[in-house]
Design a protein around this motif. Structure first.
Motif, mmCIF file in Angstrom:
data_model
loop_
_atom_site.group_PDB
_atom_site.id
_atom_site.type_symbol
_atom_site.label_atom_id
_atom_site.label_comp_id
_atom_site.label_asym_id
_atom_site.label_seq_id
_atom_site.Cartn_x
_atom_site.Cartn_y
_atom_site.Cartn_z
ATOM 1 N N ALA A 183 0.836 -1.200 0.000
ATOM 2 C CA ALA A 183 0.000 0.000 0.000
ATOM 3 C C ALA A 183 0.873 1.254 0.000
ATOM 4 C CB ALA A 183 -0.913 -0.003 1.216
ATOM 5 N N PRO A 184 0.530 2.243 -0.833
ATOM 6 C CA PRO A 184 1.249 3.509 -0.796
ATOM 7 C C PRO A 184 0.811 4.334 0.409
ATOM 8 C CG PRO A 184 -0.549 3.673 -2.337
ATOM 9 C CD PRO A 184 -0.557 2.252 -1.812
ATOM 10 N N THR A 185 1.502 5.420 0.639
ATOM 11 C CA THR A 185 1.179 6.330 1.730
ATOM 12 C C THR A 185 0.990 7.729 1.154
ATOM 13 O OG1 THR A 185 2.468 5.040 3.312
ATOM 14 C CG2 THR A 185 1.993 7.326 3.909
ATOM 15 N N VAL A 186 -0.039 8.409 1.609
ATOM 16 C CA VAL A 186 -0.253 9.819 1.267
ATOM 17 C C VAL A 186 0.229 10.630 2.458
ATOM 18 C CG1 VAL A 186 -1.965 11.579 0.687
ATOM 19 C CG2 VAL A 186 -2.258 9.227 -0.153
ATOM 20 N N THR A 187 1.005 11.684 2.216
ATOM 21 C CA THR A 187 1.527 12.481 3.324
ATOM 22 C C THR A 187 1.573 13.969 2.996
ATOM 23 O OG1 THR A 187 3.395 12.751 4.860
ATOM 24 C CG2 THR A 187 3.945 12.178 2.585
ATOM 25 N N THR A 188 1.550 14.761 4.057
ATOM 26 C CA THR A 188 1.703 16.214 3.909
ATOM 27 C C THR A 188 3.144 16.654 4.172
ATOM 28 O OG1 THR A 188 1.106 16.614 6.230
ATOM 29 C CG2 THR A 188 -0.687 16.677 4.598
ATOM 30 N N ARG A 189 4.030 15.716 4.537
ATOM 31 C CA ARG A 189 5.407 16.131 4.791
ATOM 32 C C ARG A 189 6.100 16.452 3.478
ATOM 33 N NH1 ARG A 189 9.246 12.783 3.102
ATOM 34 N NH2 ARG A 189 9.143 10.523 3.392
ATOM 35 N N PRO A 190 7.116 17.324 3.516
ATOM 36 C CA PRO A 190 7.833 17.638 2.277
ATOM 37 C C PRO A 190 8.695 16.457 1.819
ATOM 38 C CG PRO A 190 8.757 18.853 4.139
ATOM 39 C CD PRO A 190 7.566 18.118 4.652
ATOM 40 N N MET A 191 8.961 16.409 0.523
ATOM 41 C CA MET A 191 9.820 15.370 -0.025
ATOM 42 C C MET A 191 11.235 15.514 0.513
ATOM 43 S SD MET A 191 9.031 14.621 -4.023
ATOM 44 C CE MET A 191 8.129 16.048 -4.576
ATOM 45 N N ARG A 192 11.863 14.372 0.808
ATOM 46 C CA ARG A 192 13.273 14.359 1.185
ATOM 47 C C ARG A 192 14.105 14.217 -0.090
ATOM 48 N NH1 ARG A 192 12.120 10.000 5.947
ATOM 49 N NH2 ARG A 192 11.318 11.467 7.491
ATOM 50 N N PRO A 193 15.386 14.549 -0.014
ATOM 51 C CA PRO A 193 16.238 14.399 -1.202
ATOM 52 C C PRO A 193 16.186 12.965 -1.741
ATOM 53 C CG PRO A 193 17.401 15.616 0.512
ATOM 54 C CD PRO A 193 16.109 15.134 1.127
ATOM 55 N N GLY A 194 16.017 12.864 -3.052
ATOM 56 C CA GLY A 194 15.980 11.559 -3.698
ATOM 57 C C GLY A 194 14.598 10.948 -3.805
ATOM 58 N N GLU A 195 13.605 11.492 -3.110
ATOM 59 C CA GLU A 195 12.247 10.942 -3.195
ATOM 60 C C GLU A 195 11.546 11.467 -4.445
ATOM 61 O OE1 GLU A 195 10.790 9.947 1.293
ATOM 62 O OE2 GLU A 195 10.591 12.042 0.673
ATOM 63 N N VAL A 196 10.587 10.661 -4.912
ATOM 64 C CA VAL A 196 9.793 11.011 -6.084
ATOM 65 C C VAL A 196 8.325 10.850 -5.707
ATOM 66 C CG1 VAL A 196 9.269 10.368 -8.474
ATOM 67 C CG2 VAL A 196 11.608 10.162 -7.625
ATOM 68 N N TYR A 224 5.555 7.339 -1.726
ATOM 69 C CA TYR A 224 4.679 8.335 -1.098
ATOM 70 C C TYR A 224 4.015 9.197 -2.154
ATOM 71 C CZ TYR A 224 7.128 7.397 3.317
ATOM 72 O OH TYR A 224 7.648 6.800 4.435
ATOM 73 N N TYR A 225 2.774 9.578 -1.860
ATOM 74 C CA TYR A 225 2.106 10.634 -2.604
ATOM 75 C C TYR A 225 2.141 11.857 -1.711
ATOM 76 C CZ TYR A 225 0.304 7.010 -5.704
ATOM 77 O OH TYR A 225 0.197 5.966 -6.588
ATOM 78 N N PHE A 226 2.703 12.944 -2.195
ATOM 79 C CA PHE A 226 2.847 14.164 -1.407
ATOM 80 C C PHE A 226 1.723 15.131 -1.776
ATOM 81 C CE2 PHE A 226 6.986 12.202 -1.726
ATOM 82 C CZ PHE A 226 7.436 12.238 -0.421
ATOM 83 N N VAL A 227 0.957 15.553 -0.776
ATOM 84 C CA VAL A 227 -0.152 16.477 -0.997
ATOM 85 C C VAL A 227 -0.093 17.596 0.041
ATOM 86 C CG1 VAL A 227 -1.626 14.665 -1.978
ATOM 87 C CG2 VAL A 227 -1.773 15.194 0.467
ATOM 88 N N ASP A 228 -0.805 18.668 -0.236
ATOM 89 C CA ASP A 228 -0.857 19.750 0.748
ATOM 90 C C ASP A 228 -1.953 19.450 1.782
ATOM 91 O OD1 ASP A 228 -3.315 20.383 -0.479
ATOM 92 O OD2 ASP A 228 -2.447 22.008 -1.652
ATOM 93 N N GLY A 229 -1.967 20.250 2.836
ATOM 94 C CA GLY A 229 -2.917 20.039 3.929
ATOM 95 C C GLY A 229 -4.373 20.039 3.509
ATOM 96 N N PRO A 230 -4.818 21.038 2.719
ATOM 97 C CA PRO A 230 -6.226 21.047 2.308
ATOM 98 C C PRO A 230 -6.632 19.822 1.487
ATOM 99 C CG PRO A 230 -5.273 23.225 2.031
ATOM 100 C CD PRO A 230 -4.142 22.304 2.381
ATOM 101 N N THR A 231 -5.734 19.346 0.617
ATOM 102 C CA THR A 231 -6.035 18.151 -0.174
ATOM 103 C C THR A 231 -6.183 16.941 0.740
ATOM 104 O OG1 THR A 231 -4.850 19.034 -2.089
ATOM 105 C CG2 THR A 231 -5.205 16.640 -2.027
ATOM 106 N N PHE A 232 -5.272 16.802 1.704
ATOM 107 C CA PHE A 232 -5.339 15.683 2.646
ATOM 108 C C PHE A 232 -6.644 15.745 3.431
ATOM 109 C CE2 PHE A 232 -4.424 12.980 6.189
ATOM 110 C CZ PHE A 232 -3.451 12.083 5.752
#
Length: 195
Positions: free
Chosen positions: A43-56, A61-69
């Motif tokens: 299972a993937p994870t959706v998160t509001t944390r910023p991407m770390r170096p090397g992440e895509v 992870y799916y990176f979203v902003d607070g309102p989207t989450f």
């Protein structure tokens, strides 16, 4: 105390929930599983944390902003979600887990303790695996050694880790992470795949 049998019958696809304290090696284990067993449902994870170096975005992870989450919470799109370390939100998309199980595949879900507790109440047939460090000292060494958090964040994560370690008895089985390869082999067996 004897450990329960680890194999999950192929005709009984389950959610296998992997949890443990910060820096115990969950991400390392998941990365190796993805590399060695691309056929596994993870299972993937959706998160509001910023991407770390090397992440895509989208892997894993799916990176979203607070309102989207927050919209996803309101629409009931998460199997579980939590605010982790008092800062960022993380959630598991329900649809991805349901699709894997409907296709006859067990699915591995990596979550923190809050997430594991939510899944226990919403999906009682899940199997819960606690990933433990070999020792407290080793956990501290791993957290400091990875260098991804400042001193204040490390202190917060270590306090959270103490709380998480105290919850080990809530899980069906404990796997001690002394060797990532061994942990991966146990998880593959749990998911009902050939080792």
């Amino acid at each position: 105390m004897p450990r329960p049998p680890l194999a999950v019958p192929k005709n009984n696809p389950r959610a296998i929930v992997l949890s443990g304290p910060s820096a115990v090696g969950k991400t390392t284990v998941m990365r190796q599983l993805r590399a060695e067993h691309p056929e596994l449902s993870i299972a993937p994870t959706v998160t509001t944390r910023p991407m770390r170096p090397g992440e895509v975005d989208g892997a894993p992870y799916y990176f979203v902003d607070g309102p989207t989450f927050d919209r996803k919470i309101e629409q009931g799109e998460f199997l579980e979600w939590a605010v982790v370390h008092g800062t960022f939100k993380y959630g598991t998309p329900r649809s991805e887990v349901d699709q894997a199980r409907a296709a006859g595949r067990s699915v591995l879900i990596e979550v923190d303790l809050q997430g594991a507790r939510q899944i226990r109440s919403t999906m009682p047939d899940a199997f819960f695996v606690f990933l433990a460090p070999p020792s407290w000292e080793e956990l501290v060494r791993r957290l400091v050694g990875r260098g991804t958090e400042d001193e204040k964040e490390r202190a917060r994560r270590l306090q959270t880790a103490r709380d998480e370690l105290a919850a080990e008895a809530e899980f069906d089985v404990t796997v001690v992470n002394t060797d990532v390869g061994s942990v991966c082999r146990e998880l593959v067996v749990l998911m009902g795949s050939s080792p």
